[in-house]
Design a protein around this motif. Structure first.
Motif, PDB file in Angstrom:
ATOM      1  N   VAL A 187       0.838  -1.207   0.000  1.00 46.65           N
ATOM      2  CA  VAL A 187       0.000   0.000   0.000  1.00 46.65           C
ATOM      3  C   VAL A 187       0.872   1.257   0.000  1.00 46.65           C
ATOM      4  O   VAL A 187       0.613   2.208  -0.746  1.00 46.65           O
ATOM      5  N   VAL A 188       1.912   1.268   0.828  1.00 44.87           N
ATOM      6  CA  VAL A 188       2.806   2.432   0.885  1.00 44.87           C
ATOM      7  C   VAL A 188       3.549   2.598  -0.443  1.00 44.87           C
ATOM      8  O   VAL A 188       3.745   3.723  -0.916  1.00 44.87           O
ATOM      9  N   GLY A 189       3.926   1.501  -1.078  1.00 41.86           N
ATOM     10  CA  GLY A 189       4.580   1.583  -2.386  1.00 41.86           C
ATOM     11  C   GLY A 189       3.664   2.147  -3.455  1.00 41.86           C
ATOM     12  O   GLY A 189       4.073   2.966  -4.278  1.00 41.86           O
ATOM     13  N   THR A 190       2.405   1.716  -3.440  1.00 37.15           N
ATOM     14  CA  THR A 190       1.443   2.231  -4.415  1.00 37.15           C
ATOM     15  C   THR A 190       1.176   3.715  -4.178  1.00 37.15           C
ATOM     16  O   THR A 190       1.142   4.506  -5.126  1.00 37.15           O
ATOM     17  N   LEU A 209       8.092  -5.258  -4.368  1.00 37.15           N
ATOM     18  CA  LEU A 209       7.320  -6.026  -5.346  1.00 37.15           C
ATOM     19  C   LEU A 209       6.321  -5.138  -6.076  1.00 37.15           C
ATOM     20  O   LEU A 209       6.230  -5.179  -7.309  1.00 37.15           O
ATOM     21  N   VAL A 210       5.594  -4.313  -5.350  1.00 35.07           N
ATOM     22  CA  VAL A 210       4.600  -3.452  -5.990  1.00 35.07           C
ATOM     23  C   VAL A 210       5.257  -2.418  -6.884  1.00 35.07           C
ATOM     24  O   VAL A 210       4.795  -2.171  -8.003  1.00 35.07           O
ATOM     25  N   VAL A 211       6.337  -1.817  -6.432  1.00 33.79           N
ATOM     26  CA  VAL A 211       6.991  -0.787  -7.239  1.00 33.79           C
ATOM     27  C   VAL A 211       7.581  -1.400  -8.508  1.00 33.79           C
ATOM     28  O   VAL A 211       7.471  -0.818  -9.595  1.00 33.79           O
ATOM     29  N   ILE A 212       8.151  -2.574  -8.413  1.00 34.02           N
ATOM     30  CA  ILE A 212       8.686  -3.243  -9.612  1.00 34.02           C
ATOM     31  C   ILE A 212       7.548  -3.587 -10.569  1.00 34.02           C
ATOM     32  O   ILE A 212       7.668  -3.409 -11.788  1.00 34.02           O
ATOM     33  N   LEU A 213       6.430  -4.083 -10.032  1.00 31.01           N
ATOM     34  CA  LEU A 213       5.296  -4.411 -10.899  1.00 31.01           C
ATOM     35  C   LEU A 213       4.695  -3.165 -11.546  1.00 31.01           C
ATOM     36  O   LEU A 213       4.185  -3.233 -12.664  1.00 31.01           O
ATOM     37  N   LEU A 214       4.744  -2.027 -10.867  1.00 31.20           N
ATOM     38  CA  LEU A 214       4.210  -0.792 -11.437  1.00 31.20           C
ATOM     39  C   LEU A 214       5.123  -0.184 -12.497  1.00 31.20           C
ATOM     40  O   LEU A 214       4.679   0.657 -13.273  1.00 31.20           O
ATOM     41  N   THR A 215       6.383  -0.589 -12.546  1.00 28.82           N
ATOM     42  CA  THR A 215       7.295  -0.039 -13.557  1.00 28.82           C
ATOM     43  C   THR A 215       7.134  -0.708 -14.912  1.00 28.82           C
ATOM     44  O   THR A 215       7.587  -0.169 -15.906  1.00 28.82           O
ATOM     45  N   LEU A 273       2.890   3.699 -15.403  1.00 28.16           N
ATOM     46  CA  LEU A 273       2.695   4.617 -14.285  1.00 28.16           C
ATOM     47  C   LEU A 273       3.901   5.521 -14.070  1.00 28.16           C
ATOM     48  O   LEU A 273       3.752   6.674 -13.724  1.00 28.16           O
ATOM     49  N   PHE A 274       5.082   5.004 -14.329  1.00 27.95           N
ATOM     50  CA  PHE A 274       6.296   5.778 -14.107  1.00 27.95           C
ATOM     51  C   PHE A 274       6.782   6.396 -15.410  1.00 27.95           C
ATOM     52  O   PHE A 274       6.888   5.720 -16.421  1.00 27.95           O
ATOM     53  N   ALA A 275       7.091   7.674 -15.352  1.00 25.15           N
ATOM     54  CA  ALA A 275       7.707   8.330 -16.505  1.00 25.15           C
ATOM     55  C   ALA A 275       9.192   7.985 -16.516  1.00 25.15           C
ATOM     56  O   ALA A 275       9.737   7.467 -15.545  1.00 25.15           O
ATOM     57  N   ALA A 276       9.840   8.280 -17.607  1.00 23.66           N
ATOM     58  CA  ALA A 276      11.260   7.961 -17.737  1.00 23.66           C
ATOM     59  C   ALA A 276      12.128   9.105 -17.238  1.00 23.66           C
ATOM     60  O   ALA A 276      13.153   9.414 -17.810  1.00 23.66           O
ATOM     61  N   GLY A 277      11.735   9.736 -16.150  1.00 21.84           N
ATOM     62  CA  GLY A 277      12.489  10.861 -15.609  1.00 21.84           C
ATOM     63  C   GLY A 277      13.382  10.447 -14.455  1.00 21.84           C
ATOM     64  O   GLY A 277      13.348   9.312 -13.968  1.00 21.84           O
ATOM     65  N   SER A 325      11.596   9.226 -11.060  1.00 20.91           N
ATOM     66  CA  SER A 325      11.152   7.836 -10.989  1.00 20.91           C
ATOM     67  C   SER A 325      12.304   6.904 -10.619  1.00 20.91           C
ATOM     68  O   SER A 325      12.134   5.972  -9.833  1.00 20.91           O
ATOM     69  N   TYR A 326      13.469   7.174 -11.202  1.00 21.94           N
ATOM     70  CA  TYR A 326      14.626   6.342 -10.874  1.00 21.94           C
ATOM     71  C   TYR A 326      15.089   6.578  -9.440  1.00 21.94           C
ATOM     72  O   TYR A 326      15.506   5.647  -8.757  1.00 21.94           O
ATOM     73  N   LEU A 327      15.011   7.831  -8.987  1.00 22.70           N
ATOM     74  CA  LEU A 327      15.354   8.113  -7.592  1.00 22.70           C
ATOM     75  C   LEU A 327      14.387   7.420  -6.637  1.00 22.70           C
ATOM     76  O   LEU A 327      14.788   6.928  -5.583  1.00 22.70           O
ATOM     77  N   PHE A 328      13.104   7.391  -6.997  1.00 25.23           N
ATOM     78  CA  PHE A 328      12.122   6.714  -6.162  1.00 25.23           C
ATOM     79  C   PHE A 328      12.401   5.215  -6.105  1.00 25.23           C
ATOM     80  O   PHE A 328      12.392   4.611  -5.031  1.00 25.23           O
ATOM     81  N   LEU A 329      12.672   4.615  -7.231  1.00 25.82           N
ATOM     82  CA  LEU A 329      12.918   3.172  -7.282  1.00 25.82           C
ATOM     83  C   LEU A 329      14.219   2.797  -6.575  1.00 25.82           C
ATOM     84  O   LEU A 329      14.221   1.986  -5.642  1.00 25.82           O
TER      85      LEU A 329
END
Length: 137
Positions: free
Chosen positions: A33-36, A83-89, A98-102, A105-109
């Motif tokens: 939930v926090v990742g989403t 797991l959620v963040v990887i699935l959302l990429t 969901l993630f732009a190529a900026g 997004s990479y800093l978040f991941l």
């Protein structure tokens, strides 16, 4: 023969209780939930949203390690987040993502994975009971 009982660390491992298993699964879901939520907040108010999302993850992982009194709590929460963040990429066949190529997004991941590892390993863990020992005395 020594009359001292064996240390807590020397005792064999027991299987986890049902409550601990439920707590670990709950922390996994809470991490998801926090990742989403972080994935939705971080691009909205850059850079404040990114810092807010990473702070929420750090609080979750630190809180999970304290709640279960072990690194396993932080590991379960971080596992759900990752797991959620990887699935959302991943992009869908329709071309939606969901993630732009900026850079945000990479800093978040990558920053989120680093924050999870740091916070999960900060916990000191179990310490043996008894008086402090000094070598050579």
């Amino acid at each position: 023969m020594s009359d001292r009982s064996p240390s807590v660390l020397a005792q064999p491992l027991r299987p986890p209780s049902a409550g601990r298993v439920v707590a670990c699964l709950g922390l996994f879901l809470l991490g998801a939930v926090v990742g989403t939520a972080g994935a939705l907040v971080q691009p909205a108010w850059f850079p404040g949203g990114l810092l807010l999302a990473l702070a929420a993850e750090a609080g979750l992982v630190l809180g999970a390690t304290r709640a279960l009194r072990s690194r396993a709590g932080g590991g379960w929460a971080a596992g759900g987040w990752t797991l959620v963040v990887i699935l959302l990429t991943t992009s869908r066949p329709e071309g939606d993502f969901l993630f732009a190529a900026g850079g945000g997004s990479y800093l978040f991941l990558l920053g989120g994975i680093a924050v999870a590892v740091i916070c999960a390993t900060l916990f000191s863990g179990r310490q043996p009971d008894g008086p402090p020992a000094r070598l050579g005395k």
